[in-house]
Design a protein around this motif. Structure first.
Motif, PDB file in Angstrom:
ATOM      1  N   ILE A  41       1.046  -1.219   0.036  1.00 19.39           N
ATOM      2  CA  ILE A  41      -0.049  -0.143  -0.167  1.00 19.39           C
ATOM      3  C   ILE A  41       0.708   1.410  -0.025  1.00 19.39           C
ATOM      4  O   ILE A  41       0.935   2.170  -0.769  1.00 19.39           O
ATOM      5  CB  ILE A  41      -0.932   0.198   1.378  1.00 19.39           C
ATOM      6  CG1 ILE A  41      -1.894  -1.020   1.184  1.00 19.39           C
ATOM      7  CG2 ILE A  41      -1.809   1.394   1.298  1.00 19.39           C
ATOM      8  CD1 ILE A  41      -2.660  -1.330   2.478  1.00 19.39           C
ATOM      9  N   TRP A  42       1.888   1.248   0.888  1.00 21.75           N
ATOM     10  CA  TRP A  42       2.763   2.249   1.014  1.00 21.75           C
ATOM     11  C   TRP A  42       3.691   2.685  -0.346  1.00 21.75           C
ATOM     12  O   TRP A  42       3.920   3.849  -0.432  1.00 21.75           O
ATOM     13  CB  TRP A  42       3.687   2.267   2.058  1.00 21.75           C
ATOM     14  CG  TRP A  42       3.085   2.258   3.723  1.00 21.75           C
ATOM     15  CD1 TRP A  42       1.905   2.367   3.992  1.00 21.75           C
ATOM     16  CD2 TRP A  42       3.613   1.581   4.791  1.00 21.75           C
ATOM     17  NE1 TRP A  42       1.517   2.099   5.010  1.00 21.75           N
ATOM     18  CE2 TRP A  42       2.610   1.426   5.495  1.00 21.75           C
ATOM     19  CE3 TRP A  42       4.578   0.814   4.986  1.00 21.75           C
ATOM     20  CZ2 TRP A  42       2.788   1.059   6.998  1.00 21.75           C
ATOM     21  CZ3 TRP A  42       4.923   0.412   5.995  1.00 21.75           C
ATOM     22  CH2 TRP A  42       3.963   0.479   7.233  1.00 21.75           C
ATOM     23  N   LEU A  43       3.985   1.620  -1.093  1.00 19.69           N
ATOM     24  CA  LEU A  43       4.451   1.866  -2.127  1.00 19.69           C
ATOM     25  C   LEU A  43       3.507   2.263  -3.283  1.00 19.69           C
ATOM     26  O   LEU A  43       4.086   3.406  -4.065  1.00 19.69           O
ATOM     27  CB  LEU A  43       5.140   0.297  -2.664  1.00 19.69           C
ATOM     28  CG  LEU A  43       5.771   0.447  -4.118  1.00 19.69           C
ATOM     29  CD1 LEU A  43       6.931   1.159  -4.218  1.00 19.69           C
ATOM     30  CD2 LEU A  43       5.870  -1.399  -4.633  1.00 19.69           C
ATOM     31  N   ALA A  44       2.235   1.824  -3.436  1.00 17.25           N
ATOM     32  CA  ALA A  44       1.158   2.612  -4.109  1.00 17.25           C
ATOM     33  C   ALA A  44       1.208   4.061  -3.764  1.00 17.25           C
ATOM     34  O   ALA A  44       1.200   4.881  -4.751  1.00 17.25           O
ATOM     35  CB  ALA A  44       0.230   1.688  -4.298  1.00 17.25           C
ATOM     36  N   ARG A  45       1.064   4.166  -2.582  1.00 17.85           N
ATOM     37  CA  ARG A  45       0.839   5.583  -2.255  1.00 17.85           C
ATOM     38  C   ARG A  45       1.977   6.294  -2.576  1.00 17.85           C
ATOM     39  O   ARG A  45       1.870   7.760  -3.063  1.00 17.85           O
ATOM     40  CB  ARG A  45       0.584   5.622  -0.792  1.00 17.85           C
ATOM     41  CG  ARG A  45       0.120   7.188  -0.045  1.00 17.85           C
ATOM     42  CD  ARG A  45      -0.098   7.114   1.342  1.00 17.85           C
ATOM     43  NE  ARG A  45      -1.226   6.051   1.539  1.00 17.85           N
ATOM     44  CZ  ARG A  45      -1.458   5.292   2.736  1.00 17.85           C
ATOM     45  NH1 ARG A  45      -0.494   5.369   3.572  1.00 17.85           N
ATOM     46  NH2 ARG A  45      -2.349   4.461   2.764  1.00 17.85           N
ATOM     47  N   THR A  46       3.213   5.829  -2.497  1.00 23.02           N
ATOM     48  CA  THR A  46       4.473   6.872  -2.974  1.00 23.02           C
ATOM     49  C   THR A  46       4.575   6.989  -4.333  1.00 23.02           C
ATOM     50  O   THR A  46       4.916   8.270  -4.752  1.00 23.02           O
ATOM     51  CB  THR A  46       5.697   6.107  -2.367  1.00 23.02           C
ATOM     52  OG1 THR A  46       5.489   5.868  -0.831  1.00 23.02           O
ATOM     53  CG2 THR A  46       7.055   6.845  -2.448  1.00 23.02           C
ATOM     54  N   ILE A  47       4.412   6.066  -5.062  1.00 23.72           N
ATOM     55  CA  ILE A  47       4.363   6.185  -6.552  1.00 23.72           C
ATOM     56  C   ILE A  47       3.407   7.355  -6.720  1.00 23.72           C
ATOM     57  O   ILE A  47       3.527   8.326  -7.805  1.00 23.72           O
ATOM     58  CB  ILE A  47       4.228   4.965  -7.305  1.00 23.72           C
ATOM     59  CG1 ILE A  47       5.309   3.967  -7.023  1.00 23.72           C
ATOM     60  CG2 ILE A  47       3.773   5.013  -8.669  1.00 23.72           C
ATOM     61  CD1 ILE A  47       4.967   2.615  -7.725  1.00 23.72           C
ATOM     62  N   VAL A  48       1.987   7.120  -6.440  1.00 23.34           N
ATOM     63  CA  VAL A  48       1.031   8.241  -6.676  1.00 23.34           C
ATOM     64  C   VAL A  48       1.375   9.384  -6.403  1.00 23.34           C
ATOM     65  O   VAL A  48       1.220  10.364  -7.129  1.00 23.34           O
ATOM     66  CB  VAL A  48      -0.492   7.602  -6.406  1.00 23.34           C
ATOM     67  CG1 VAL A  48      -1.376   8.643  -6.388  1.00 23.34           C
ATOM     68  CG2 VAL A  48      -0.814   6.539  -6.954  1.00 23.34           C
ATOM     69  N   THR A  49       1.991   9.647  -5.066  1.00 24.08           N
ATOM     70  CA  THR A  49       2.232  11.097  -4.696  1.00 24.08           C
ATOM     71  C   THR A  49       3.551  11.559  -5.575  1.00 24.08           C
ATOM     72  O   THR A  49       3.322  12.757  -5.684  1.00 24.08           O
ATOM     73  CB  THR A  49       2.844  10.622  -3.100  1.00 24.08           C
ATOM     74  OG1 THR A  49       1.912  10.065  -2.357  1.00 24.08           O
ATOM     75  CG2 THR A  49       3.362  12.003  -2.691  1.00 24.08           C
ATOM     76  N   GLY A  50       4.198  10.507  -6.026  1.00 22.72           N
ATOM     77  CA  GLY A  50       5.323  11.364  -7.027  1.00 22.72           C
ATOM     78  C   GLY A  50       4.620  11.802  -8.333  1.00 22.72           C
ATOM     79  O   GLY A  50       5.038  12.734  -8.673  1.00 22.72           O
ATOM     80  N   TYR A  51       3.889  11.120  -8.873  1.00 18.06           N
ATOM     81  CA  TYR A  51       2.957  11.654 -10.256  1.00 18.06           C
ATOM     82  C   TYR A  51       2.375  12.898  -9.659  1.00 18.06           C
ATOM     83  O   TYR A  51       2.198  13.771 -10.470  1.00 18.06           O
ATOM     84  CB  TYR A  51       1.941  10.561 -10.417  1.00 18.06           C
ATOM     85  CG  TYR A  51       2.532   9.444 -11.195  1.00 18.06           C
ATOM     86  CD1 TYR A  51       3.826   9.510 -11.874  1.00 18.06           C
ATOM     87  CD2 TYR A  51       2.173   8.221 -10.975  1.00 18.06           C
ATOM     88  CE1 TYR A  51       4.357   8.428 -12.725  1.00 18.06           C
ATOM     89  CE2 TYR A  51       2.675   7.026 -11.612  1.00 18.06           C
ATOM     90  CZ  TYR A  51       3.794   7.160 -12.472  1.00 18.06           C
ATOM     91  OH  TYR A  51       4.241   6.075 -13.044  1.00 18.06           O
ATOM     92  N   ARG A  52       1.571  12.889  -8.403  1.00 21.26           N
ATOM     93  CA  ARG A  52       1.203  14.293  -8.064  1.00 21.26           C
ATOM     94  C   ARG A  52       2.013  15.399  -7.966  1.00 21.26           C
ATOM     95  O   ARG A  52       1.749  16.633  -8.289  1.00 21.26           O
ATOM     96  CB  ARG A  52       0.060  13.978  -6.674  1.00 21.26           C
ATOM     97  CG  ARG A  52      -1.117  13.388  -7.050  1.00 21.26           C
ATOM     98  CD  ARG A  52      -2.035  13.212  -5.982  1.00 21.26           C
ATOM     99  NE  ARG A  52      -1.203  12.988  -4.512  1.00 21.26           N
ATOM    100  CZ  ARG A  52      -1.657  11.942  -3.882  1.00 21.26           C
ATOM    101  NH1 ARG A  52      -2.633  11.140  -4.315  1.00 21.26           N
ATOM    102  NH2 ARG A  52      -1.169  11.543  -2.670  1.00 21.26           N
ATOM    103  N   HIS A  53       3.154  15.209  -7.327  1.00 21.24           N
ATOM    104  CA  HIS A  53       4.124  16.093  -7.065  1.00 21.24           C
ATOM    105  C   HIS A  53       4.704  16.658  -8.521  1.00 21.24           C
ATOM    106  O   HIS A  53       4.907  17.745  -8.767  1.00 21.24           O
ATOM    107  CB  HIS A  53       5.507  15.486  -6.542  1.00 21.24           C
ATOM    108  CG  HIS A  53       6.615  16.218  -6.367  1.00 21.24           C
ATOM    109  ND1 HIS A  53       6.545  17.513  -5.413  1.00 21.24           N
ATOM    110  CD2 HIS A  53       7.865  16.486  -6.996  1.00 21.24           C
ATOM    111  CE1 HIS A  53       7.612  18.029  -5.400  1.00 21.24           C
ATOM    112  NE2 HIS A  53       8.479  17.490  -6.469  1.00 21.24           N
TER     113      HIS A  53
END
Length: 180
Positions: A41-53
């Motif tokens: 879950i944390w990996l998916a959250r980190t990847i999506v956060t990167g795209y939002r950034h």
């Protein structure tokens, strides 16, 4: 680049991991997507956060450069299947959630296509090498399926499930027959 023997983690954990609301939501996500641990879950959250950034950083660029990079980012996310249409905007990227990335995992798509009875069986079929994407055996349940690969997911040609896929009644014991 650093020493390859000392790789860094690719995820960022929660700031306050023991909040009851966070624990409940993570537990629900783990059950819905058949995840093995919260790191997924944390990996998916980190990847999506990167795209939002990336999308937020585009807003600070000059208009000419912004248009080019925005088109590239939107095209990439559309090919990954994270965006619904090619006419999406930066606002759509900023609205991404980790569930949208978890929906693109091979494990989830195998279950949704009906190749496995449960999300957990989908994970097992993938890990045991019974699933192929485009004729190539994939053994990672976390593989992100691209939009054009979605139709090419099937059983691996040498898999025993190729001709006899798992069905709803397979493997269950009939209680009436068991007593006789």
């Amino acid at each position: 680049m650093g020493d390859p023997r000392k790789s860094r983690r690719k995820w960022e954990g929660p700031g306050m991991p023991w909040l009851s609301q966070a624990l409940k939501s993570e537990q629900k996500i783990m059950g819905d997507y058949g995840l093995r641990n919260k790191k997924e879950i944390w990996l998916a959250r980190t990847i999506v956060t990167g795209y939002r950034h990336m999308a937020r950083s585009l807003l600070a660029l000059p208009p000419a450069e912004r248009a080019v990079r925005e088109k590239q980012l939107l095209g990439k996310l559309y090919k990954l299947g994270l965006l619904k249409s090619e006419q999406s905007t930066i606002d759509d990227i900023l609205g991404l959630e980790e569930e949208s990335l978890l929906e693109r995992r091979l494990q989830t798509i195998v279950h949704r296509k009906g190749l496995a009875r449960t999300i957990y069986q989908a994970r097992q079929l993938i890990v045991h090498g019974h699933i192929a994407v485009g004729g190539r055996k994939i053994t990672s349940p976390g593989y992100i399926v691209k939009r054009d690969e979605e139709d090419s997911i099937d059983f691996y040609p040498t898999s025993p499930f190729k001709n006899n896929p798992p069905t709803a009644g397979q493997g269950e014991v009939n209680v009436e027959q068991k007593g006789n």
